[in-house]
Design an enzyme around this catalytic site. Structure first.
Site, short mmCIF file in Angstrom:
data_model
loop_
_atom_site.label_atom_id
_atom_site.label_comp_id
_atom_site.label_asym_id
_atom_site.label_seq_id
_atom_site.Cartn_x
_atom_site.Cartn_y
_atom_site.Cartn_z
N HIS A 78 68.06 61.94 -57.66
CA HIS A 78 67.02 62.09 -56.62
C HIS A 78 66.76 60.76 -55.92
CE1 HIS A 78 65.48 65.76 -59.12
NE2 HIS A 78 66.67 65.96 -58.56
N HIS A 235 66.50 72.04 -52.51
CA HIS A 235 66.69 71.07 -53.58
C HIS A 235 68.18 70.90 -53.90
CE1 HIS A 235 65.63 68.35 -56.74
NE2 HIS A 235 66.60 68.93 -57.46
N ASP A 239 70.02 67.39 -54.14
CA ASP A 239 70.89 66.96 -55.23
C ASP A 239 72.26 66.53 -54.70
OD1 ASP A 239 69.27 67.21 -57.45
OD2 ASP A 239 69.89 69.25 -57.91
N HIS A 262 75.81 69.49 -60.87
CA HIS A 262 76.17 68.07 -60.91
C HIS A 262 77.56 67.82 -61.49
CE1 HIS A 262 72.18 66.93 -59.68
NE2 HIS A 262 71.66 67.64 -60.65
ZN LIG Z 1 67.73 67.78 -58.76
#
Ligand SMILES: [Zn+2]
Length: 299
Positions: A78, A235, A239, A262
């Site tokens: 973030h 969001h 990310d 991720h």
């Molecule tokens: Zn996040």
């Protein structure tokens, strides 16, 4: 012409780490041109540093972390998203602990602090990565595809069988104003039963309704509700902005991310980097350049 930037003066902030439940201070310090983003574990003897480089990045299931094999800094995504979104090329980040505090689960706290410090333009052209040809990676759950482009465009898609989420899509064309207005506020989210299980197992020691959107089977448990109906997919873009910046430079590409996380993002970026699909470019140098040293920029 785009010039490199750092911040005009040091600033610090402090918050609780959700993995350790410790109060952790972080400081941002200006750096000269071409130094890049450097992280420092200021709580350890001799304050070891890790420069932001894709080889030192690990994508896990729920977060992105930096590790050089000896030291680790967790939850960098973030903060990196805010730096990418606002166009900060050079910065020293002193971290007094092993993770970046989550704050409200969005990038807002970092954005506010960086804007409070102000921007300093540096006498060097911004460097970026140009993508040489399309690339796709899948991992059974999701897919990420990169297409060559003159600018950064992110198309994100998520799907959760929850009445408040369902299928959500978002298209983001990178610009600092757009990032501030459309993306920076979007909080991370979690499901109550999963969060309770992680706390029982000791994976999470901290964390509360002030660090994320928390959902039960039907509702948002946070009394303030959602910041936008599609905050969840926004969001995902936030990310991605953070994960993309683990390359150390902004990437000019159209990125399509479907149900990705991720781990897949970082694996795909490592492949792009090591397969030689990225070319570092900068705009042609000016013959004369004069920039007042103390000048602050607000976009
Ligand atoms: Zn996040």
């Amino acid at each position: 012409m785009e010039y490199q930037r750092t911040i005009a003066q040091p600033v610090s902030l402090e918050g609780e780490g959700i993995f350790t439940s410790k109060k952790i201070k972080i400081e941002f310090h200006p750096l000269p041109e071409n130094e890049g983003i450097i992280f420092e574990r200021a709580d350890l003897p001799r304050s070891p540093q890790i420069p932001l480089h894709i080889d030192y990045v690990v994508g896990s299931e729920g977060s992105t972390l930096l590790s050089d094999g000896k030291i680790t800094i967790n939850l960098v995504e973030h903060l990196l998203s805010a730096l990418h979104g606002l166009g900060i090329d050079n910065l020293l980040i002193r971290v007094y602990g092993e993770e970046i505090p989550l704050f409200d689960g969005s990038a807002l706290y970092f954005v506010r602090k960086i804007r409070e410090a102000g921007f300093r333009i540096l006498p060097a052209l911004r460097r970026k990565y140009r993508l040489l040809k399309p690339f796709t990676m899948e991992n059974g759950q999701g897919r990420i595809t990169f297409f060559p482009s003159r600018t950064l465009i992110i198309k994100a898609k998520i799907e959760f069988s929850h009445p408040l989420i369902g299928l959500q899509e978002c298209i983001y064309r990178h610009h600092p104003f757009e990032y501030l207005r459309e993306i920076s506020f979007a909080r991370t989210f979690g499901f109550k039963n999963l969060l309770e299980e992680r706390k029982r197992k000791g994976i999470l020691k901290g964390g509360s309704l002030s660090n994320a959107i928390v959902l039960d089977e039907e509702r948002v448990l946070n009394p303030e509700g959602l910041r936008s109906k599609d905050e969840f997919v926004r969001h995902k873009v936030l990310d991605l902005m953070g994960d993309l910046y683990t390359l150390g430079l902004s990437l000019m590409a159209e990125v399509h991310a479907e149900f990705s996380g991720h781990r897949l993002h970082i694996e795909a970026l490592k492949s792009l980097y090591h397969a030689g699909l990225l070319e570092e470019v900068e705009e042609r140098a000016l013959t004369f350049l004069w920039i007042p040293k103390k000048r602050k920029l607000f976009f």
